[in-house]
Write a protein that holds these residues in place. Structure first.
Motif, PDB file in Angstrom:
ATOM      1  N   THR A  26       0.864  -1.214   0.031  1.00 54.09           N
ATOM      2  CA  THR A  26       0.000   0.014  -0.030  1.00 54.09           C
ATOM      3  C   THR A  26       0.840   1.328  -0.215  1.00 54.09           C
ATOM      4  O   THR A  26       1.857   1.221   0.759  1.00 54.09           O
ATOM      5  CB  THR A  26      -0.828  -0.107   1.110  1.00 54.09           C
ATOM      6  N   CYS A  27       0.435   2.149  -0.653  1.00 53.24           N
ATOM      7  CA  CYS A  27       1.061   3.679  -0.874  1.00 53.24           C
ATOM      8  C   CYS A  27       1.008   4.117   0.595  1.00 53.24           C
ATOM      9  O   CYS A  27      -0.139   4.404   1.141  1.00 53.24           O
ATOM     10  CB  CYS A  27       0.809   4.326  -1.941  1.00 53.24           C
ATOM     11  N   PRO A  28       2.098   4.479   1.323  1.00 51.39           N
ATOM     12  CA  PRO A  28       2.049   5.329   2.412  1.00 51.39           C
ATOM     13  C   PRO A  28       1.539   6.682   2.243  1.00 51.39           C
ATOM     14  O   PRO A  28       1.074   7.222   3.570  1.00 51.39           O
ATOM     15  CB  PRO A  28       3.419   5.194   2.800  1.00 51.39           C
ATOM     16  N   ILE A  29       1.412   7.149   1.282  1.00 54.82           N
ATOM     17  CA  ILE A  29       0.939   8.527   1.037  1.00 54.82           C
ATOM     18  C   ILE A  29      -0.713   8.580   0.769  1.00 54.82           C
ATOM     19  O   ILE A  29      -1.472   9.223   1.387  1.00 54.82           O
ATOM     20  CB  ILE A  29       1.788   9.273  -0.063  1.00 54.82           C
ATOM     21  N   CYS A  30      -1.091   7.759  -0.081  1.00 54.46           N
ATOM     22  CA  CYS A  30      -2.394   7.881  -0.603  1.00 54.46           C
ATOM     23  C   CYS A  30      -3.224   6.459  -0.351  1.00 54.46           C
ATOM     24  O   CYS A  30      -4.340   6.529  -0.759  1.00 54.46           O
ATOM     25  CB  CYS A  30      -2.410   8.308  -2.183  1.00 54.46           C
ATOM     26  N   PHE A  31      -2.427   5.554   0.036  1.00 57.05           N
ATOM     27  CA  PHE A  31      -3.146   4.416   0.539  1.00 57.05           C
ATOM     28  C   PHE A  31      -3.532   3.619  -0.701  1.00 57.05           C
ATOM     29  O   PHE A  31      -4.403   2.667  -0.580  1.00 57.05           O
ATOM     30  CB  PHE A  31      -4.335   4.473   1.490  1.00 57.05           C
ATOM     31  N   THR A  42       7.008   2.773  -8.849  1.00 56.16           N
ATOM     32  CA  THR A  42       6.692   3.665 -10.011  1.00 56.16           C
ATOM     33  C   THR A  42       5.597   4.702  -9.530  1.00 56.16           C
ATOM     34  O   THR A  42       5.695   5.708  -9.977  1.00 56.16           O
ATOM     35  CB  THR A  42       5.779   2.667 -11.095  1.00 56.16           C
ATOM     36  N   HIS A  43       4.778   3.910  -8.902  1.00 57.02           N
ATOM     37  CA  HIS A  43       3.658   5.175  -8.390  1.00 57.02           C
ATOM     38  C   HIS A  43       4.272   6.205  -7.771  1.00 57.02           C
ATOM     39  O   HIS A  43       3.789   7.102  -7.616  1.00 57.02           O
ATOM     40  CB  HIS A  43       2.530   4.241  -7.302  1.00 57.02           C
ATOM     41  N   LEU A  44       5.125   5.797  -6.596  1.00 56.20           N
ATOM     42  CA  LEU A  44       5.588   7.035  -5.922  1.00 56.20           C
ATOM     43  C   LEU A  44       6.492   7.888  -6.743  1.00 56.20           C
ATOM     44  O   LEU A  44       6.509   9.162  -6.420  1.00 56.20           O
ATOM     45  CB  LEU A  44       6.536   6.179  -4.835  1.00 56.20           C
ATOM     46  N   ASP A  47       3.538   9.532  -9.030  1.00 59.44           N
ATOM     47  CA  ASP A  47       2.276  10.191  -8.586  1.00 59.44           C
ATOM     48  C   ASP A  47       2.640  11.310  -7.195  1.00 59.44           C
ATOM     49  O   ASP A  47       2.059  12.199  -7.098  1.00 59.44           O
ATOM     50  CB  ASP A  47       1.158   9.596  -8.030  1.00 59.44           C
ATOM     51  N   HIS A  48       3.861  10.975  -6.828  1.00 57.06           N
ATOM     52  CA  HIS A  48       4.347  11.728  -5.581  1.00 57.06           C
ATOM     53  C   HIS A  48       5.427  12.434  -5.542  1.00 57.06           C
ATOM     54  O   HIS A  48       5.920  12.821  -4.549  1.00 57.06           O
ATOM     55  CB  HIS A  48       4.267  10.751  -4.255  1.00 57.06           C
ATOM     56  N   GLY A  49       5.947  12.517  -6.898  1.00 57.79           N
ATOM     57  CA  GLY A  49       7.112  13.495  -6.941  1.00 57.79           C
ATOM     58  C   GLY A  49       8.324  13.109  -6.415  1.00 57.79           C
ATOM     59  O   GLY A  49       9.288  13.861  -6.350  1.00 57.79           O
TER      60      GLY A  49
HETATM   61 ZN   LIG Z   1       0.287   7.096  -3.472  1.00 59.05          ZN
END
Ligand SMILES: [Zn+2]
Ligand SMILES: [Zn+2]
Ligand SMILES: [Zn+2]
Ligand SMILES: [Zn+2]
Ligand SMILES: [Zn+2]
Length: 543
Positions: A26-31, A42-44, A47-49
């Protein structure tokens, strides 16, 4: 959906966010949930800069960070590389960024940023911050505008984080009232059911015992047969708990001993003690039980025979269930005591007085002004004034009488005594505030009507019952307490004025004329107060 939760600052308790399975991260930022670490990386990045497409242009990328980016990039799949290329083209605007110079300060805390690597530009406002004060993440579009729907995640300062649309500092609100009510109702339903069950058993037992008593008490071996049959009835009404499994009282938890015997509650079957201090159980007379629960459907009534002394052992829990609601009902349906009902009347009167008094005063001043201008007051005004006056006089009179009755009522207990004291204080305050200032009322009205008899004859002013015509009639109805207090005050002032008079005499003899002047002024004041009190007391005063 998950992103919406992040927008209101709450970590959603989705099943994904709780998982620890590395195959499902799970992404710790957007879950958001991902099936493996590569996809998460990849997502980090995208999507999270964490992607270097942003950090390349940032003045804050340290060597260490760059290395970790490198690692992530290495394990990222080709698909993400393609996106990175795209991302490089679509950079967020940087034109508004404040440039770092030596001596630049964190826009938030004011600390001097010692090196360029310590500084970070808020992607939203562009100001320089220490890294600690630019750690929030937020969705922005390439123009650095808020875009919670389609924007990418960028670092921003606390100020920009708070300013974003939809921010609140109390988290999201979840209305659980309905759930709560459901639980509550099911609980109280359970309790109600339990009460009905116990009451039903009580009826069965009492009816049964009375029938058995009528059948056996006169026969040979009657008492023995009776007791045996009652026990059978009791045990068939509620299953008794097994003695051997229980070693402590079900209610007070005291250990049973040879002296502290076990007892079964005949209504719930639990095993309890009969200690006098705890009253865990008691054998209550059927006579009493049936009287208390007379609302239940008994088919048998207690035998006339005064020797009928059968009882039923009931634990304190069961007694509470059956007795307390009935006691409560009885208490609230009971008539209020004399003092309380008088207090209700006082309350009603004070409402009437509070409503009528301002209307009366308004009308009175209106009429007074008209008369001062030597005009004839409106006849309907005068009539209206008469009505209000009548109402007030009656209310005042009744208020005084009721207050006196409350004060002289004999109280039966300490709480009633306290209530009485409070009513005394309240009503004497009310009298002082509302009724006493009206003392001079009749003079105003009388002088007014006599000087203007053509328009207002007395029949308009005195239309009421013959007993209450003037306020002075009821001023003699001051409460006993008040009269006492006023008289005491009067005594003190009279004593003072006597002393002053003799002092003035002395001063005159000694030719201290300045002293005489001061003393005479004091005397004047005191005489005025004496007059005031005597006015209030009316015929209850003394000379
Ligand atoms: Zn995220
Ligand atoms: Zn700072
Ligand atoms: Zn900012
Ligand atoms: Zn006990
Ligand atoms: Zn019980």
């Amino acid at each position: 959906m998950n992103n919406t939760h992040v927008e209101v600052g709450i970590a959603p308790q989705t099943p994904e966010s709780q998982t620890v399975n590395m195959e499902n991260v799970t992404c710790p930022i957007c879950f958001k949930s991902f099936s493996n670490l590569v996809l998460l990386n990849t997502h980090l990045d995208n999507d999270h800069g964490f992607n270097d497409s942003i950090d390349d242009s940032s003045p804050t990328v340290s060597k260490q960070q760059a290395t970790s980016q490198e690692k992530k990039r290495n394990i990222a799949n080709t698909k993400s590389k393609n996106i990175k290329v795209l991302a490089k083209v679509n950079k967020i605007k940087t034109g508004h960024w404040k440039a770092y110079t030596s001596g630049s300060k964190c826009h938030d805390c004011g600390h001097i940023l010692k090196s360029k690597s310590e500084a970070r530009n808020c992607r939203k406002c562009g100001n320089l911050f220490s890294k600690w004060h630019c750690r929030n993440v937020i969705r922005l579009n390439l123009k650095a505008d808020y875009d919670p729907e389609n924007g990418k995640w960028y670092n921003c300062c606390q100020g920009c984080y708070i300013m974003r649309p939809g921010y609140n500092d109390f988290g999201s609100r979840v209305d659980l009232t309905e759930t709560f009510c459901k639980i509550r109702y099911s609980k109280s339903d359970d309790r109600e059911l339990r009460r009905l069950q116990l009451e039903n058993r009580l009826v069965v037992l009492i009816n049964g015992i009375i029938i058995l008593y009528n059948k056996y008490h006169d026969s040979i071996l009657g008492p023995v047969k009776l007791d045996y049959n009652i026990t059978t009835l009791e045990r068939s009404t509620v299953p008794w708990r097994d003695d051997s499994t229980v070693s402590n009282c079900n209610i007070c938890h005291t250990k049973f001993t040879f002296l502290l015997r076990k007892h079964h509650c005949r209504l719930c079957g639990s095993i309890v003690c009969d200690k006098i201090e705890t009253c865990c159980s008691n054998e209550l007379l059927i006579r009493f039980l049936q009287a208390v629960t007379s609302d239940l459907n008994y088919t048998q009534s207690v035998p006339e025979d005064p020797e009928f002394d059968k009882g039923i052992r009931i634990c304190s829990n069961c007694l509470d269930m059956i007795y307390v609601p009935r006691k409560f009902k009885k208490d609230i349906s009971a008539l209020p005591t004399a003092i309380i009902s008088k207090y209700y009347s006082l309350q009603n009167l004070s409402v009437v007085i509070n409503q009528v008094l301002p209307k009366f005063e308004d009308l009175l001043s209106k009429i007074e002004i008209t008369r001062e201008l030597n005009n004839v007051p409106d006849i309907t005004d005068v009539r209206e004034l008469g009505k209000h006056r009548e109402k007030l006089l009656r209310a005042f009179k009744a208020y005084n009488i009721l207050t006196k009755q409350v004060v002289t009522t004999r109280t039966t207990n300490i709480s009633e005594k306290r209530i009485q004291e409070s009513i005394k204080i309240i009503s004497s305050d009310f009298i002082n505030e509302k009724i006493l200032p009206m003392k001079n009322l009749p003079t105003i009205l009388n002088s007014g009507s006599s000087s203007n008899e053509s328009s207002t004859n007395n029949s308009f002013m005195d239309t009421g019952t013959p007993e209450v015509k003037k306020l002075s009639d009821l001023m003699s109805d001051l409460t006993i307490k008040e009269i006492k207090e006023y008289r005491e005050e009067l005594m003190v002032f009279k004593e003072q004025s006597f002393m002053l008079q003799s002092m003035i005499k002395d001063s005159k003899k000694q030719r201290h004329f300045d002293e005489v002047q001061v003393l005479s002024n004091n005397l004047k004041d005191i005489k005025k107060r004496v007059d005031d009190i005597q006015n209030k007391l009316g015929e209850q005063g003394f000379d």
